[in-house]
Scaffold this motif. Structure first.
Motif, PDB file in Angstrom:
ATOM      1  N   UNK A  37      20.351  66.796  80.569  1.00 33.58           N
ATOM      2  CA  UNK A  37      21.555  67.626  80.748  1.00 33.58           C
ATOM      3  C   UNK A  37      22.127  67.538  82.155  1.00 33.58           C
ATOM      4  N   UNK A  38      22.237  66.302  82.641  1.00 29.75           N
ATOM      5  CA  UNK A  38      22.814  66.062  83.967  1.00 29.75           C
ATOM      6  C   UNK A  38      24.193  65.442  83.790  1.00 29.75           C
ATOM      7  N   UNK A  39      25.161  66.015  84.461  1.00 33.74           N
ATOM      8  CA  UNK A  39      26.525  65.496  84.366  1.00 33.74           C
ATOM      9  C   UNK A  39      26.735  64.414  85.423  1.00 33.74           C
ATOM     10  N   UNK A  40      27.134  63.241  84.988  1.00 34.73           N
ATOM     11  CA  UNK A  40      27.403  62.142  85.905  1.00 34.73           C
ATOM     12  C   UNK A  40      28.886  62.111  86.273  1.00 34.73           C
ATOM     13  N   UNK A  41      29.182  61.517  87.415  1.00 30.94           N
ATOM     14  CA  UNK A  41      30.604  61.445  87.801  1.00 30.94           C
ATOM     15  C   UNK A  41      31.298  60.227  87.185  1.00 30.94           C
ATOM     16  N   UNK A  42      30.501  59.418  86.468  1.00 30.26           N
ATOM     17  CA  UNK A  42      31.062  58.271  85.762  1.00 30.26           C
ATOM     18  C   UNK A  42      31.100  58.578  84.270  1.00 30.26           C
ATOM     19  N   UNK A  43      32.175  58.184  83.615  1.00 34.10           N
ATOM     20  CA  UNK A  43      32.340  58.524  82.202  1.00 34.10           C
ATOM     21  C   UNK A  43      31.704  57.520  81.254  1.00 34.10           C
ATOM     22  N   UNK A  44      31.385  56.327  81.757  1.00 36.98           N
ATOM     23  CA  UNK A  44      30.847  55.303  80.862  1.00 36.98           C
ATOM     24  C   UNK A  44      29.982  54.315  81.642  1.00 36.98           C
ATOM     25  N   UNK A  45      29.200  53.564  80.891  1.00 38.68           N
ATOM     26  CA  UNK A  45      28.378  52.504  81.494  1.00 38.68           C
ATOM     27  C   UNK A  45      29.262  51.511  82.224  1.00 38.68           C
ATOM     28  N   UNK A  46      30.388  51.163  81.611  1.00 38.52           N
ATOM     29  CA  UNK A  46      31.291  50.177  82.204  1.00 38.52           C
ATOM     30  C   UNK A  46      31.852  50.676  83.535  1.00 38.52           C
ATOM     31  N   UNK A  47      32.217  51.953  83.578  1.00 37.56           N
ATOM     32  CA  UNK A  47      32.764  52.522  84.814  1.00 37.56           C
ATOM     33  C   UNK A  47      31.708  52.519  85.921  1.00 37.56           C
ATOM     34  N   UNK A  48      30.470  52.831  85.546  1.00 35.89           N
ATOM     35  CA  UNK A  48      29.389  52.831  86.524  1.00 35.89           C
ATOM     36  C   UNK A  48      29.147  51.418  87.054  1.00 35.89           C
ATOM     37  N   UNK A  49      29.133  50.441  86.156  1.00 34.79           N
ATOM     38  CA  UNK A  49      28.896  49.056  86.577  1.00 34.79           C
ATOM     39  C   UNK A  49      29.963  48.571  87.559  1.00 34.79           C
ATOM     40  N   UNK A  50      31.172  49.073  87.398  1.00 36.49           N
ATOM     41  CA  UNK A  50      32.258  48.677  88.296  1.00 36.49           C
ATOM     42  C   UNK A  50      32.025  49.176  89.718  1.00 36.49           C
ATOM     43  N   UNK A  51      31.179  50.206  89.842  1.00 34.48           N
ATOM     44  CA  UNK A  51      30.864  50.739  91.178  1.00 34.48           C
ATOM     45  C   UNK A  51      29.852  49.876  91.912  1.00 34.48           C
TER      46      UNK A  51
END
Length: 338
Positions: A37-51
């Motif tokens: 139950x942790x909220x991430x600041x990225x909405x998707x795996x793809x968005x995270x990978x772009x970081x």
């Protein structure tokens, strides 16, 4: 005639520079975030990978520590470690010596026991179910103070049967080995071996200090050693291994192009160089990818790759009898696939 990629895939390999927190793939990160139950600041795996576009070590570390926030329970650390071991099995990594960063977790209230018990349980299963042997090395975070390192060392004393040594990682610039000389002396007195990251973003003098002040048995990275011919000669004479991580060095812009990576030059000087993956979830490749990228960029031959595989066995903490078994397997494979 096997392709170079096929040859590398089948080559028995030993990994000596791997941060278990750095194997946290985006898919598992999202799974654990959901479970805890942790909220991430990225909405998707793809968005995270772009970081995952870094211009220096610190930019990566910021994301690395942020990702570690999803690791809360013993099962999380088990799942993280097991996923890495499955990758080892797929890539024919037969032995691995793993770093973990307890301060990354204890600083946010996670018990030391939670971290190490989860990792160790997976490593035990890896031995029994996957036939992958392993060692565990605890790293101090060099951007934190000496007192925090001493406290972490104190917590580790109850787990001497599980931890073979202490290392030094995190932000290298401005945090020289000398900052932790007393902690490492205490750790050695307690029976731990010494390791240290040095000469990745830091100068060759940091490598020299790690050898002289921290009494390390291996240098992690060490690529700036090439700037000091006397240091290179000392590394050769003392046979102090370097655990080099090419794709990491490229991703963090420690080198501008793999064609300019000093790995082959260090090998040619007689330094005991090894190839490793560092934080593969963030840097675009595990062991096979690091071997392939290095071979293609530096023109490494099959003979060079076999030498690198042998070097890792030499530099490992395995007992001599097990080393001999791995040497035999490498020699047989290289002879049959020359």
């Amino acid at each position: 005639m096997t392709t170079l990629a096929g040859f590398i895939k089948g080559l028995p390999k030993v990994e000596l520079h791997l941060h278990i927190e750095g194997t946290l793939e985006p898919e598992l990160l999202f799974k654990l975030a959901d479970r805890n139950n942790i909220r991430l600041k990225y909405d998707s795996v793809e968005e995270l990978k772009q970081a995952y576009q870094f211009s220096n070590l610190q930019e990566f570390l910021n994301l690395y520590y942020e990702g570690a926030q999803v690791l809360l329970r013993e099962q999380d650390f088990y799942d993280l470690t097991w996923a890495y071991l499955e990758k080892c099995k797929a890539q024919n990594v037969v032995h691995t010596e793993i770093f973990f960063d307890p301060q990354t977790h204890t600083e946010r209230g996670i018990l030391f026991a939670t971290v190490i018990n989860g990792i160790n349980r997976a490593l035990q299963d890896g031995r029994e179910k996957l036939a992958i042997s392993s060692k565990l090395i605890m790293c101090f975070l060099r951007h934190l103070d000496e007192a925090s390192a001493f406290k972490t060392l104190e917590e580790a004393l109850d787990y001497k049967d599980l931890i073979v040594g202490v290392g030094l990682d995190s932000s290298e610039k401005g945090n020289p080995p000398s900052k932790f000389e007393r902690v490492f002396a205490k750790a050695r007195d307690e029976g731990f071996l010494s390791f240290a990251h040095a000469g990745e973003e830091g100068p060759a003098s940091y490598v020299k200090d790690a050898v002289e002040l921290l009494k390390v048995v291996r240098i992690d990275h060490g690529i700036s050693s090439i700037d000091d011919e006397y240091l290179v000669a000392e590394l050769v004479q003392k046979q102090i291994p370097l655990t080099v991580c090419p794709l990491s060095n490229l991703a963090l812009q420690a080198v501008d192009d793999l064609k300019n990576h000093p790995l082959k030059k260090l090998m040619d000087h007689g330094v005991l160089v090894t190839i490793n993956s560092d934080d593969p979830a963030y840097f675009g490749g595990y062991m096979n990818e690091n071997f392939e990228a290095s071979a293609q960029s530096l023109g490494l031959s099959k003979g060079d790759l076999c030498q690198l595989a042998r070097n890792a066995v030499v530099a490992s903490l395995l007992p001599e009898q097990e080393k001999e078994q791995h040497f035999h397997a490498i020699e047989q494979y290289c002879r049959e696939n020359a």
